[in-house]
Design a protein around this motif. Structure first.
Motif, mmCIF file in Angstrom:
data_model
loop_
_atom_site.group_PDB
_atom_site.id
_atom_site.type_symbol
_atom_site.label_atom_id
_atom_site.label_comp_id
_atom_site.label_asym_id
_atom_site.label_seq_id
_atom_site.Cartn_x
_atom_site.Cartn_y
_atom_site.Cartn_z
ATOM 1 N N ASP A 211 0.827 -1.105 -0.090
ATOM 2 C CA ASP A 211 -0.082 0.004 -0.016
ATOM 3 C C ASP A 211 0.982 1.280 0.028
ATOM 4 N N ASP A 212 1.050 1.795 -1.274
ATOM 5 C CA ASP A 212 1.777 2.888 -1.230
ATOM 6 C C ASP A 212 1.096 4.336 -0.823
ATOM 7 N N ASP A 213 -0.324 4.484 -0.864
ATOM 8 C CA ASP A 213 -0.988 5.473 -0.451
ATOM 9 C C ASP A 213 -1.403 5.970 0.899
ATOM 10 N N SER A 214 -1.619 4.850 1.650
ATOM 11 C CA SER A 214 -2.029 5.237 2.981
ATOM 12 C C SER A 214 -1.054 5.567 4.023
ATOM 13 N N THR A 215 -1.230 6.501 4.900
ATOM 14 C CA THR A 215 -0.187 6.508 5.811
ATOM 15 C C THR A 215 -0.310 5.393 6.989
ATOM 16 N N MET A 216 0.654 5.309 7.726
ATOM 17 C CA MET A 216 0.750 4.183 8.688
ATOM 18 C C MET A 216 -0.522 4.462 9.519
#
Ligand SMILES: [Fe+2]
Length: 279
Positions: A211-216
């Motif tokens: 997942d390259d879009d969501s923040t941790m």
């Protein structure tokens, strides 16, 4: 020599969470203390006995007995490019075996995680395959398919998601799930359960996602939202202990994985949190 529940590995802390303080907790009804020093993360019983320790998947694992090997592997978790998500723990007033069984319940998505992991009228569970793999001593379900309005934090719109479920230990489960941004790969979502008593547990979800879009923070919050929906169901289940004898209930297709899990628990005598005689 047979392996008992005492001989399995259990998560007892986040490895990164120990710097602040030692942690007093329970494992299979026994008081233990998890600390952190320069040599690692020692775990001792209330009587001062030092227990074996391994650090894996961001967690400290220990065992009260003599483990047959190391903490189980999740080879996919080592693939480059995955985000490793430590969700933290949620204490639940339910049997540790109930927590795993709920995680394995394929039919509950539309009813418990409405409009996120499932929705009405898409409630049908298609045929899937379940087996107890004797060579690795694990329960597996494969070819599980489900329509999901939003399968992951990163998903746009509804898709049919394919799943595999794996039970590598009596209170641990690994879910492999179609990965929307990476066709051909599986997202890994785990439920590591620390059995506190027969009717209480601490659940440590952990994920290895593409997942390259969501923040941790967004990924952690998504998983916490899902699990809090499960918790309200779990704390109201009756009987509190997981019955290992299904009695005269006629299993539906959705139950096949749960039945295999119970059969596997019974075969091994993994009965901490179980009810042996049908009520
Ligand atoms: Fe759930």
């Amino acid at each position: 020599m047979s392996v008992t529940m005492q001989d399995h590995w259990y998560p007892v802390a986040l490895a990164s969470g120990l710097r602040r303080s030692a942690r007093d907790t329970l494992l299979l009804g026994r008081a233990i203390r998890v600390a952190l020093d320069d040599g690692g993360a020692p775990v001792v019983t209330a009587e001062g006995r030092a227990l074996p320790v391994q650090v894996k998947f961001g967690h400290v694992w220990t065992t009260l007995g003599v483990p047959a090997g190391d903490v189980f592997d999740i080879p996919e978790a080592d693939q480059p490019g995955r985000r490793l998500v430590e969700v933290g723990s949620v204490k639940v007033r339910c049997s540790p075996l109930r927590a795993v069984e709920n995680f394995l319940d394929i039919a509950h998505f539309p009813f418990v995680h409405t409009d996120v992991l499932g929705s009405e009228p898409h409630t049908e569970v298609e045929r899937y395959e379940v087996e107890i793999r004797d060579d690795v001593d694990e329960v597996w379900a494969t070819k599980v398919k489900f329509f999901q309005p939003q399968a992951a934090r990163s998903a746009q719109g509804g898709i049919t998601t394919e799943y595999m479920y794996r039970v590598p230990g009596p209170t641990c489960s690994v879910l492999y799930k179609t990965c929307p941004p990476r066709p051909g790969e599986w997202d890994v979502i785990t439920l590591f359960v620390q059995p506190l008593t027969e009717t209480t547990c601490e659940v440590w979800p952990w994920m290895a996602l593409f997942d390259d879009d969501s923040t941790m923070t967004e990924m952690i919050h998504f998983q916490q939202l899902i699990f809090l929906q499960d918790r309200s169901i779990l704390e109201n289940q009756l009987p509190a202990l997981l019955p290992l004898d299904p009695g005269r209930e006629i299993p539906t297709r959705a139950d096949m994985l749960s039945i295999a899990y119970r059969r596997w628990l019974k075969r091994h005598g993994y009965t901490f949190g179980a009810q042996l005689v049908a009520a």
